[in-house]
Scaffold this motif. Structure first.
Motif, PDB file in Angstrom:
ATOM      1  N   GLU A   8       0.850  -1.211   0.000  1.00 17.01           N
ATOM      2  CA  GLU A   8       0.000   0.000   0.000  1.00 17.01           C
ATOM      3  C   GLU A   8       0.882   1.256   0.000  1.00 17.01           C
ATOM      4  O   GLU A   8       0.690   2.173  -0.800  1.00 17.01           O
ATOM      5  CB  GLU A   8      -0.854   0.040   1.280  1.00 17.01           C
ATOM      6  N   ILE A   9       1.865   1.262   0.906  1.00 15.62           N
ATOM      7  CA  ILE A   9       2.716   2.454   1.085  1.00 15.62           C
ATOM      8  C   ILE A   9       3.524   2.730  -0.175  1.00 15.62           C
ATOM      9  O   ILE A   9       3.617   3.857  -0.662  1.00 15.62           O
ATOM     10  CB  ILE A   9       3.619   2.268   2.323  1.00 15.62           C
ATOM     11  N   ILE A  10       4.095   1.658  -0.739  1.00 12.25           N
ATOM     12  CA  ILE A  10       4.947   1.853  -1.933  1.00 12.25           C
ATOM     13  C   ILE A  10       4.120   2.274  -3.142  1.00 12.25           C
ATOM     14  O   ILE A  10       4.470   3.206  -3.860  1.00 12.25           O
ATOM     15  CB  ILE A  10       5.750   0.564  -2.208  1.00 12.25           C
ATOM     16  N   PRO A  35       7.780   5.906  -1.741  1.00 16.63           N
ATOM     17  CA  PRO A  35       8.881   6.369  -0.888  1.00 16.63           C
ATOM     18  C   PRO A  35      10.241   6.140  -1.532  1.00 16.63           C
ATOM     19  O   PRO A  35      10.443   5.157  -2.245  1.00 16.63           O
ATOM     20  CB  PRO A  35       8.736   5.510   0.382  1.00 16.63           C
ATOM     21  N   TYR A  36      11.165   7.062  -1.261  1.00  9.95           N
ATOM     22  CA  TYR A  36      12.557   6.971  -1.742  1.00  9.95           C
ATOM     23  C   TYR A  36      13.304   5.914  -0.936  1.00  9.95           C
ATOM     24  O   TYR A  36      14.174   5.215  -1.443  1.00  9.95           O
ATOM     25  CB  TYR A  36      13.171   8.362  -1.545  1.00  9.95           C
ATOM     26  N   MET A  37      12.933   5.817   0.371  1.00  9.52           N
ATOM     27  CA  MET A  37      13.644   4.913   1.277  1.00  9.52           C
ATOM     28  C   MET A  37      12.661   4.366   2.316  1.00  9.52           C
ATOM     29  O   MET A  37      11.693   5.070   2.672  1.00  9.52           O
ATOM     30  CB  MET A  37      14.777   5.694   1.959  1.00  9.52           C
ATOM     31  N   LEU A  38      12.849   3.140   2.765  1.00  5.41           N
ATOM     32  CA  LEU A  38      12.094   2.573   3.878  1.00  5.41           C
ATOM     33  C   LEU A  38      13.044   2.356   5.041  1.00  5.41           C
ATOM     34  O   LEU A  38      14.128   1.787   4.891  1.00  5.41           O
ATOM     35  CB  LEU A  38      11.435   1.246   3.493  1.00  5.41           C
ATOM     36  N   LEU A  51      14.337   1.138  -4.501  1.00  7.49           N
ATOM     37  CA  LEU A  51      13.976   1.499  -3.119  1.00  7.49           C
ATOM     38  C   LEU A  51      15.180   1.287  -2.204  1.00  7.49           C
ATOM     39  O   LEU A  51      15.811   0.218  -2.248  1.00  7.49           O
ATOM     40  CB  LEU A  51      12.824   0.602  -2.664  1.00  7.49           C
ATOM     41  N   ILE A  52      15.520   2.304  -1.419  1.00  2.00           N
ATOM     42  CA  ILE A  52      16.603   2.182  -0.438  1.00  2.00           C
ATOM     43  C   ILE A  52      16.018   1.622   0.856  1.00  2.00           C
ATOM     44  O   ILE A  52      14.947   2.069   1.292  1.00  2.00           O
ATOM     45  CB  ILE A  52      17.258   3.564  -0.200  1.00  2.00           C
ATOM     46  N   ILE A  53      16.721   0.635   1.425  1.00  7.99           N
ATOM     47  CA  ILE A  53      16.201  -0.049   2.628  1.00  7.99           C
ATOM     48  C   ILE A  53      17.298  -0.093   3.691  1.00  7.99           C
ATOM     49  O   ILE A  53      18.419  -0.535   3.398  1.00  7.99           O
ATOM     50  CB  ILE A  53      15.757  -1.486   2.271  1.00  7.99           C
ATOM     51  N   ASN A  54      16.999   0.363   4.901  1.00  5.21           N
ATOM     52  CA  ASN A  54      18.046   0.376   5.939  1.00  5.21           C
ATOM     53  C   ASN A  54      18.337  -1.053   6.404  1.00  5.21           C
ATOM     54  O   ASN A  54      17.764  -2.027   5.911  1.00  5.21           O
ATOM     55  CB  ASN A  54      17.633   1.297   7.082  1.00  5.21           C
ATOM     56  N   ASN A  55      19.252  -1.169   7.385  1.00  4.86           N
ATOM     57  CA  ASN A  55      19.714  -2.528   7.721  1.00  4.86           C
ATOM     58  C   ASN A  55      18.934  -3.160   8.858  1.00  4.86           C
ATOM     59  O   ASN A  55      19.355  -4.165   9.422  1.00  4.86           O
ATOM     60  CB  ASN A  55      21.205  -2.480   8.101  1.00  4.86           C
TER      61      ASN A  55
END
Ligand code: FHN
Length: 445
Positions: A191-193, A198-201, A230-234
């Motif tokens: 839903e969010i994407i 978003p540029y990043m989650l 999509l950039i995704i943190n660790n």
């Protein structure tokens, strides 16, 4: 056992090992590209926002549930939540005026409340008196003001009955249904994407027992089917050492960059990282919370950039939808500093000096920007760098520096009157590309 059978058993064993190893790492073909990560790291400075109905009590989001705020009371705050003064453009302009290039909002924190209309829960903003899509408004405002829109999403949801833990520190309270829970979060993330791009989650909450690395890899790979860049943190993986700023085995990390929290990360030229830190003490709004000084805010940003990292700096808006004026003012002062000195922060790399209590350095092109922290001294001593020639030294927004090279050091006079009362920059113009200089292991004496 005959030879054929032995070969078959060995092959089977090898395949099992291969499967278990491959299932513990992300397919390199789908990892976020260096170009996309370089673009993210060039931004250096973003706004973090922790917000939800808990602002009505001024206690910590998620963590005060069933502690400072009784669980039943906490879980019904949404019925009072009506931030009529929320103005997404005002928030985004506060970020922009601070010199921030991206904004990350808690779409869902550990208390499970969703700030967007989700088809997968009633526990969302549409069940509150406010009944407007906070996430959608912020996404629109970010697009309008050229700020990258990013979303915080917890994989630890103490409110969702399918998640086996319903309170911090209580351990597994039910057997829950992690398959159903993972379906819910995949659907909500879709839903969010698809709705907000978003540029990043920014994931969080991977430390509790029900979540595994395998679930993290599965979710990373799923998200990449929805948005390749999509950039995704660790924080989809259990590897937490780097978050604690210890030397990390990044090969175990599930995600694109490291996330030291409430501390400036160590200099790292090889693996991208972003420090997340509160401008006050609490992540969510707290009445009369102590906010950091301008000097501390600026030097946190400078030390982060000097370590080759980004700073995600957090504000906690009030229940009526406004960010406190004192936090707005502080961020504006940061932006005013960046208007003059931003060249030494944005699109730079950390080093070549290792940050220390006296100074740190960033670099770009054929310039090294030395950020002075201890201006009580009359002289700055920098270890001379082999193989380069200093063509000039000057104070940013100031005069040419009085300096000399002697005894293996660059010695620059720190004038009594410096251009800025909080943080000053000495620019070394050199005859080489600054990024070609190795990190200088020697600290000044
Ligand atoms: O539990 C959260 C906390 O509330 C906050 O969201 C920080 C931000 O990085 N992350 C977790 C603590 O590590």
């Amino acid at each position: 056992m005959n030879a054929l059978k032995q070969v078959l058993v060995v092959n089977l064993l090898f395949l099992c090992i291969l499967q278990s190893v491959s299932s513990q790492t992300i397919d390199p073909k789908i990892k976020t590209s260096k170009e996309v990560m370089d673009d993210f790291m060039d931004k250096r400075f973003g706004m973090f926002i922790h917000w939800g109905p808990v602002a009505l009590r001024g206690t910590e989001i998620g963590w005060s549930r069933n502690k400072l705020v009784p669980q039943a009371e906490y879980d019904n705050l949404y019925k009072e939540f009506n931030p009529v003064l929320f103005d997404a453009n005002a928030w985004v302009l506060t970020a922009k005026n601070a010199g921030m290039k991206y904004l990350t909002i808690t779409s869902k924190h550990h208390d499970g409340f969703c700030l967007w209309p989700s088809a997968y829960t009633e526990y969302d903003i549409m069940s509150s008196p406010y009944k407007k899509d906070i996430i959608g408004e912020l996404a629109k405002a970010c697009k309008k003001h050229d700020i990258k829109f990013c979303v915080y999403f917890t994989i630890l949801d103490w409110h969702d009955k399918n998640y086996p833990i319903h309170n911090d520190g209580k351990g597994l309270q039910t057997d829950g249904n992690m398959d159903a829970f993972r379906d819910t979060i995949k659907n909500q993330l879709k839903e969010i994407i698809t709705k907000y791009d978003p540029y990043m989650l920014w994931f969080d909450g991977q430390w509790e027992e029900p979540w595994t690395d395998e679930m993290g890899i599965d979710l990373y790979e799923y998200l990449k089917t929805l948005k390749k860049d999509l950039i995704i943190n660790n924080r989809l993986g259990k590897e937490m050492s780097a978050i604690k700023n210890m030397s990390a085995d990044h090969s175990k990390m599930i995600g694109d960059y490291d996330t030291p929290e409430q501390r400036v990360g160590n200099l790292n030229m090889d693996f991208p990282w972003e420090t997340c830190m509160t401008i006050a003490n609490q992540w969510a709004w707290k009445p009369n919370d102590k906010v950091k000084s301008l000097k501390e805010c600026l030097q946190t940003l400078i030390k982060t950039a000097s370590g080759n990292g980004n700073l995600l700096f957090n504000v906690g808006p009030m229940a009526d939808g406004r960010i406190e004026q004192r936090q707005i003012d502080l961020l504006k002062q940061m932006g005013d500093w960046l208007k003059i000195y931003g060249e030494s922060i944005y699109n730079t790399n950390g080093g070549p000096y290792i940050p220390n209590k006296g100074y740190s350095a960033t670099r770009k092109g054929n310039k090294i920007y030395v950020h002075i922290f201890d201006d009580t001294k009359t002289e700055l001593l920098l270890p001379a760098i082999a193989g380069i020639k200093i063509e000039s030294m000057s104070w940013m927004n100031g005069k040419t520096a009085d300096w000399k090279e002697a005894d293996g050091q660059y010695k620059a006079i720190i004038p009594a009157q410096l251009p800025d009362k909080n943080s000053n920059v000495l620019v070394l113009q050199i005859d080489k590309v600054a990024m070609d200089i190795p990190i200088q292991k020697v600290l000044s004496k």
